[in-house]
Design an enzyme around this catalytic site. Structure first.
Site, PDB file in Angstrom:
ATOM      1  N   TYR A 158      26.488  -7.029 -26.213  1.00  0.00           N
ATOM      2  CA  TYR A 158      25.325  -6.873 -25.329  1.00  0.00           C
ATOM      3  C   TYR A 158      24.713  -5.486 -25.534  1.00  0.00           C
ATOM      4  O   TYR A 158      23.543  -5.259 -25.264  1.00  0.00           O
ATOM      5  CB  TYR A 158      25.723  -7.116 -23.865  1.00  0.00           C
ATOM      6  N   LYS A 165      20.039  -3.015 -18.293  1.00  0.00           N
ATOM      7  CA  LYS A 165      20.155  -3.856 -17.092  1.00  0.00           C
ATOM      8  C   LYS A 165      20.751  -3.063 -15.925  1.00  0.00           C
ATOM      9  O   LYS A 165      20.424  -3.334 -14.764  1.00  0.00           O
ATOM     10  CB  LYS A 165      21.008  -5.100 -17.384  1.00  0.00           C
TER      11      LYS A 165
END
Ligand code: NAD
Length: 257
Positions: A158, A165
């Site tokens: 990720y 995020k």
């Protein structure tokens, strides 16, 4: 019996539909099924042929381009909403981007420019949308964005999107605190992995899906309809006291150690 909630009479903006697999499309379908009228954006002329038929299928009266990197485009979307509706009840921000070479490398190695672009498209655009929506929400409203568990725990591959995020979630809390008195609510949906175009940019995404399905308490993956159901509830008056939250729709994956 009166249903728990309806979106009848509400007007919403949905940003982030690329195709029928998009999380934003799952949400838009549910908003519409619950009675809302929707303004829908598409990224650019290349995306329009994919998005316009979906938006027309949802009876959207406002279908407009919006690339948040193009100066003035976001402002034009809100100006049109102001002209045609005069107000807005809710919006969904379901967009994210990171340059491929930065997304595929270590966080340690990500470039200054790539980091800036990822933060701009995936986070600051939500701040700008909120600022533009605020004057259109004199009676209050609800702003939604979409995050991922990789914000709080290191999820393999990720990479750069983890810190991005994390920033998005912090922005949700800050804006919820700042706008709470105006009855404008700010929340994030946090779905488990779903096969979408954006997700295909994450290295070895199939393995992440398999790993998640095997470890999730419900032993299943989530769908864009699962996310849409949560989104429709959160923008409804039934969720009037819910703000500042990161709301998982992940079959329980986030509780696993
Ligand atoms: P998607 O590819 O269907 O949607 C991503 C959207 O971002 C596209 O519509 C694209 O046009 C838009 N976008 C990119 N750059 C833009 C720009 N400059 N201006 C305007 N729009 C731009 O993929 P998705 O998975 O539905 O992604 C929606 C959101 O959900 C993203 O924030 C993503 O990080 C988040 N999310 C996805 C998953 C998943 O597994 N798919 C899980 C959790 C969170």
């Amino acid at each position: 019996m009166t249903p728990l909630f309806t979106l009848e009479g509400k007007k919403g903006l949905v940003v982030g539909i690329a195709n029928e697999h998009s999380i934003a499309y799952g949400c838009a379908r549910t908003f519409r099924a619950a009675g809302a009228e929707l303004a829908i954006t598409y990224l650019n002329a290349k995306a329009e042929p994919y998005v316009r038929p979906l938006a027309e299928g949802l009876g959207s009266p406002i279908i407009v381009p919006c690339d948040v990197r193009e100066p003035g485009q976001l402002e034009a979307v809100f100006a049109q909403i102001q002209r045609e509706w005069g107000h807005l009840d809710f919006l969904l921000h379901a967009i994210a981007f990171a340059p491929r070479e930065d997304l595929h490398g270590r966080v340690v190695d990500c470039s200054q420019a790539g980091f800036g672009i990822a933060m701009d498209v995936s986070v600051h655009s939500f701040i700008r949308m909120t600022r533009l929506a605020e004057p259109l929400m004199p009676q209050g409203g609800c702003l939604l964005t979409v995050t991922f568990y990789g914000s709080e725990k290191v999820v393999e591959n990720y990479n750069l999107m983890g810190p991005v995020k994390a920033a998005l979630e912090s922005v949700v809390r800050s804006m919820a605190a700042e706008l709470g008195a105006a009855r404008i609510r700010v929340n994030a949906l946090s779905p488990g992995p779903i096969r979408t175009r954006a997700a295909s940019g994450i290295h070895r995404f199939d393995e992440l899906m398999e790993h998640t399905a095997a470890r999730t308490p419900q032993r299943r993956l989530v769908s864009i309809e699962d996310v849409g159901a949560l989104a429709a509830f959160l923008v409804s008056d039934a969720a009037a006291a819910i703000t500042g939250g990161i709301h998982y729709v992940d079959g329980g994956y986030h509780i696993m150690g």
